[in-house]
Enzyme design. Sequence first.
Site, PDB file in Angstrom:
ATOM      1  N   PHE A 117      54.327  -6.001  62.631  1.00 30.13           N
ATOM      2  CA  PHE A 117      55.285  -5.068  63.204  1.00 30.13           C
ATOM      3  C   PHE A 117      55.051  -5.037  64.705  1.00 30.13           C
ATOM      4  O   PHE A 117      53.911  -5.195  65.159  1.00 30.13           O
ATOM      5  CB  PHE A 117      55.096  -3.662  62.608  1.00 30.13           C
ATOM      6  CG  PHE A 117      55.872  -3.472  61.329  1.00 30.13           C
ATOM      7  CD1 PHE A 117      55.512  -4.147  60.180  1.00 30.13           C
ATOM      8  CD2 PHE A 117      56.985  -2.630  61.291  1.00 30.13           C
ATOM      9  CE1 PHE A 117      56.233  -3.994  59.001  1.00 30.13           C
ATOM     10  CE2 PHE A 117      57.707  -2.462  60.130  1.00 30.13           C
ATOM     11  CZ  PHE A 117      57.347  -3.152  58.973  1.00 30.13           C
ATOM     12  N   LYS A 139      54.641 -12.237  70.172  1.00 28.19           N
ATOM     13  CA  LYS A 139      53.606 -11.746  69.269  1.00 28.19           C
ATOM     14  C   LYS A 139      53.568 -12.557  67.975  1.00 28.19           C
ATOM     15  O   LYS A 139      52.509 -12.863  67.448  1.00 28.19           O
ATOM     16  CB  LYS A 139      53.904 -10.282  68.922  1.00 28.19           C
ATOM     17  CG  LYS A 139      52.773  -9.357  69.253  1.00 28.19           C
ATOM     18  CD  LYS A 139      53.200  -7.922  69.150  1.00 28.19           C
ATOM     19  CE  LYS A 139      53.009  -7.259  70.497  1.00 28.19           C
ATOM     20  NZ  LYS A 139      53.412  -5.854  70.466  1.00 28.19           N
ATOM     21  N   LYS A 195      50.172 -14.502  67.071  1.00 30.40           N
ATOM     22  CA  LYS A 195      49.390 -14.095  65.902  1.00 30.40           C
ATOM     23  C   LYS A 195      49.636 -15.007  64.696  1.00 30.40           C
ATOM     24  O   LYS A 195      49.092 -14.760  63.622  1.00 30.40           O
ATOM     25  CB  LYS A 195      49.700 -12.642  65.532  1.00 30.40           C
ATOM     26  CG  LYS A 195      49.345 -11.647  66.646  1.00 30.40           C
ATOM     27  CD  LYS A 195      49.294 -10.213  66.165  1.00 30.40           C
ATOM     28  CE  LYS A 195      49.052  -9.263  67.350  1.00 30.40           C
ATOM     29  NZ  LYS A 195      48.402  -8.027  67.002  1.00 30.40           N
ATOM     30  N   ASN A 230      47.610   7.696  67.380  1.00 30.66           N
ATOM     31  CA  ASN A 230      48.994   7.506  67.839  1.00 30.66           C
ATOM     32  C   ASN A 230      49.920   8.285  66.914  1.00 30.66           C
ATOM     33  O   ASN A 230      49.471   8.920  65.965  1.00 30.66           O
ATOM     34  CB  ASN A 230      49.336   6.012  67.865  1.00 30.66           C
ATOM     35  CG  ASN A 230      49.083   5.369  66.512  1.00 30.66           C
ATOM     36  OD1 ASN A 230      49.738   5.690  65.530  1.00 30.66           O
ATOM     37  ND2 ASN A 230      48.101   4.484  66.451  1.00 30.66           N
ATOM     38  N   PRO A 278      39.176  -5.190  67.170  1.00 29.95           N
ATOM     39  CA  PRO A 278      39.450  -6.553  66.674  1.00 29.95           C
ATOM     40  C   PRO A 278      40.922  -6.684  66.286  1.00 29.95           C
ATOM     41  O   PRO A 278      41.502  -5.739  65.749  1.00 29.95           O
ATOM     42  CB  PRO A 278      38.545  -6.679  65.445  1.00 29.95           C
ATOM     43  CG  PRO A 278      38.180  -5.291  65.060  1.00 29.95           C
ATOM     44  CD  PRO A 278      38.266  -4.445  66.295  1.00 29.95           C
ATOM     45  N   ASP A 279      41.506  -7.826  66.567  1.00 24.42           N
ATOM     46  CA  ASP A 279      42.901  -8.070  66.194  1.00 24.42           C
ATOM     47  C   ASP A 279      42.915  -8.570  64.747  1.00 24.42           C
ATOM     48  O   ASP A 279      42.540  -9.702  64.469  1.00 24.42           O
ATOM     49  CB  ASP A 279      43.512  -9.103  67.140  1.00 24.42           C
ATOM     50  CG  ASP A 279      44.986  -9.333  66.846  1.00 24.42           C
ATOM     51  OD1 ASP A 279      45.481  -8.822  65.809  1.00 24.42           O
ATOM     52  OD2 ASP A 279      45.640 -10.023  67.644  1.00 24.42           O
ATOM     53  N   ILE A 280      43.333  -7.704  63.853  1.00 28.91           N
ATOM     54  CA  ILE A 280      43.255  -8.017  62.422  1.00 28.91           C
ATOM     55  C   ILE A 280      44.216  -9.148  62.069  1.00 28.91           C
ATOM     56  O   ILE A 280      43.816 -10.173  61.513  1.00 28.91           O
ATOM     57  CB  ILE A 280      43.555  -6.757  61.572  1.00 28.91           C
ATOM     58  CG1 ILE A 280      42.559  -5.652  61.948  1.00 28.91           C
ATOM     59  CG2 ILE A 280      43.486  -7.080  60.081  1.00 28.91           C
ATOM     60  CD1 ILE A 280      42.924  -4.269  61.451  1.00 28.91           C
ATOM     61  N   LYS A 332      29.136  16.755  70.300  1.00 28.50           N
ATOM     62  CA  LYS A 332      30.445  17.118  70.846  1.00 28.50           C
ATOM     63  C   LYS A 332      30.398  17.079  72.379  1.00 28.50           C
ATOM     64  O   LYS A 332      29.481  17.645  72.987  1.00 28.50           O
ATOM     65  CB  LYS A 332      30.803  18.526  70.355  1.00 28.50           C
ATOM     66  CG  LYS A 332      32.204  18.929  70.699  1.00 28.50           C
ATOM     67  CD  LYS A 332      32.526  20.322  70.183  1.00 28.50           C
ATOM     68  CE  LYS A 332      33.802  20.791  70.841  1.00 28.50           C
ATOM     69  NZ  LYS A 332      33.898  22.242  70.900  1.00 28.50           N
ATOM     70  N   ASP A 360      44.768  -0.388  69.746  1.00 27.40           N
ATOM     71  CA  ASP A 360      44.387  -1.599  70.471  1.00 27.40           C
ATOM     72  C   ASP A 360      43.061  -1.404  71.205  1.00 27.40           C
ATOM     73  O   ASP A 360      42.340  -2.349  71.456  1.00 27.40           O
ATOM     74  CB  ASP A 360      45.480  -1.975  71.481  1.00 27.40           C
ATOM     75  CG  ASP A 360      46.760  -2.405  70.770  1.00 27.40           C
ATOM     76  OD1 ASP A 360      46.645  -3.051  69.712  1.00 27.40           O
ATOM     77  OD2 ASP A 360      47.854  -2.077  71.261  1.00 27.40           O
TER      78      ASP A 360
HETATM   79  O1  C5P Z   1      49.630  -6.502  69.453  1.00 23.95           O
HETATM   80  P1  C5P Z   1      50.271  -5.381  68.770  1.00 23.95           P
HETATM   81  O2  C5P Z   1      49.360  -4.238  68.499  1.00 23.95           O
HETATM   82  O3  C5P Z   1      51.543  -4.869  69.360  1.00 23.95           O
HETATM   83  O4  C5P Z   1      50.714  -6.020  67.371  1.00 23.95           O
HETATM   84  C1  C5P Z   1      51.282  -5.272  66.366  1.00 23.95           C
HETATM   85  C2  C5P Z   1      50.961  -5.866  65.038  1.00 23.95           C
HETATM   86  O5  C5P Z   1      49.610  -6.301  64.965  1.00 23.95           O
HETATM   87  C3  C5P Z   1      51.099  -4.833  63.930  1.00 23.95           C
HETATM   88  O6  C5P Z   1      51.550  -5.463  62.762  1.00 23.95           O
HETATM   89  C4  C5P Z   1      49.686  -4.297  63.806  1.00 23.95           C
HETATM   90  O7  C5P Z   1      49.466  -3.770  62.513  1.00 23.95           O
HETATM   91  C5  C5P Z   1      48.832  -5.512  64.091  1.00 23.95           C
HETATM   92  N1  C5P Z   1      47.553  -5.235  64.743  1.00 23.95           N
HETATM   93  C6  C5P Z   1      46.394  -5.736  64.207  1.00 23.95           C
HETATM   94  N2  C5P Z   1      45.188  -5.490  64.806  1.00 23.95           N
HETATM   95  C7  C5P Z   1      45.112  -4.792  65.951  1.00 23.95           C
HETATM   96  C8  C5P Z   1      46.292  -4.314  66.550  1.00 23.95           C
HETATM   97  C9  C5P Z   1      47.500  -4.546  65.918  1.00 23.95           C
HETATM   98  O8  C5P Z   1      46.451  -6.370  63.170  1.00 23.95           O
HETATM   99  N3  C5P Z   1      43.948  -4.570  66.503  1.00 23.95           N
END
Ligand code: C5P
Length: 398
Positions: free
Chosen positions: A321, A335, A339, A209, A306-308, A290, A280
């Site tokens: 953020f 959000k 979270k 991105n 994974p959603d950290i 390749k 995401d």
């Molecule tokens: O859900 P979204 O990606 O919009 O959320 C943004 C926040 O979540 C940011 O702080 C980003 O660093 C964090 N994030 C995360 N793991 C992911 C995607 C986003 O911790 N896989």
Amino acid sequence: MISGKNIVLGVTGSIAAYKAAEIASQLTQAGAKVNVIMTKAATEFITPLTFRSLTGRPVVTEMFDITSEMSVEHVALAQAADIVVIAPATANIIAKIAAGIADDMLCGTVLATKGPVIIAPAMNVNMYENPVTQENLSKLRARGFTIVGPASGWLACGETGMGRLADIDEIIGTIRQVLGRKGDLAGKRIVVTAGGTQEPLDPVRHISNRSSGKMGYALAEAARDRGAQVVLITAPTTLPKPVRTEVINVGTAQEMYEVIVIKKAVAQADALIMAAAVADYRPAKVSESKIKKVTDTLTMELERTPDILGTVEGSFIKVGFAAESENLIANARAKLLQKGLDLIVANDITAPDSGMGADTNQVVIIDRDGKVDELPLLPKREVADRVLDKVVELLNKR
Ligand code: C5P
């Protein structure tokens, strides 16, 4: 940190003395009162007039100069100094300071100051590696002096090795950090993430991105300058690494997840600030070779990363953020709840001069109680300080 501070800049007789002019200039531009003290040998390499012109202040070269207002009281500079920085510092001045000698204005000032002292050695590699110099530096370190550098590389004497003056950015960053040691984040450990993760498709391609990492790096530097011990977990960026922070490089969302959640980089943290633009989705399969252009269209399956922030557990303050292109506040608030965050910093990425890649940012900070703080368009460093103000507020409530 630097504005309004009294900084004594000691310059000694090393070929790197000319680089001290840049340090004097940058500190003056940042608003410091820079009092330069030169040793006699330094004046052989660069003239006092250079520093006089750059700092707009008298330059001290003699211990007892009856024409100088400063030398009437030869410890006046030492008493007024918020910090003493010696750059470049020769083996000779280091030895004199280690031994407590005060036979010139510079080492006399170091002996008489109660402020912190930073020493940036620059000398021939053999002089630097000589056990007596190493022993002197160890003594100074043990006494609480901060030693920055030297760097390794080409030396003016024709040799290659340790002995080059540290980069100016490293010296200035160290001054900021040392001046900020008693700031409102003193003793706190802050983990910041930055940059856009890169999710590979094959050995030469990735999905990423537009994140530049500027917001996260500004947060890391601002936290450092307020006394925090900073860990910066960064996806690839083109930015110079913030000095005097611990930097952990990662490539993918998975790697960031492993550092934060599995290896528990945040275990001892007081706050985790996730400014990184974590992908995401990532390619479900990474091709080992390749990918060839054999078809007119190419369909690729993506899977969730994974959603950290959503998974990491601990008692630290969690700051997320949210980069949004519509319904900024409502989406950010959702959000925050989803979270389990303490704060969310939302920015409208469609606004001009704001968000990814820009040097400025216009954000809204929302807390758990629903308080919404809409900030004007500000440089990212100022946004960072405003976010940290909120973090400090939350930490103080604990
Ligand atoms: O859900 P979204 O990606 O919009 O959320 C943004 C926040 O979540 C940011 O702080 C980003 O660093 C964090 N994030 C995360 N793991 C992911 C995607 C986003 O911790 N896989």
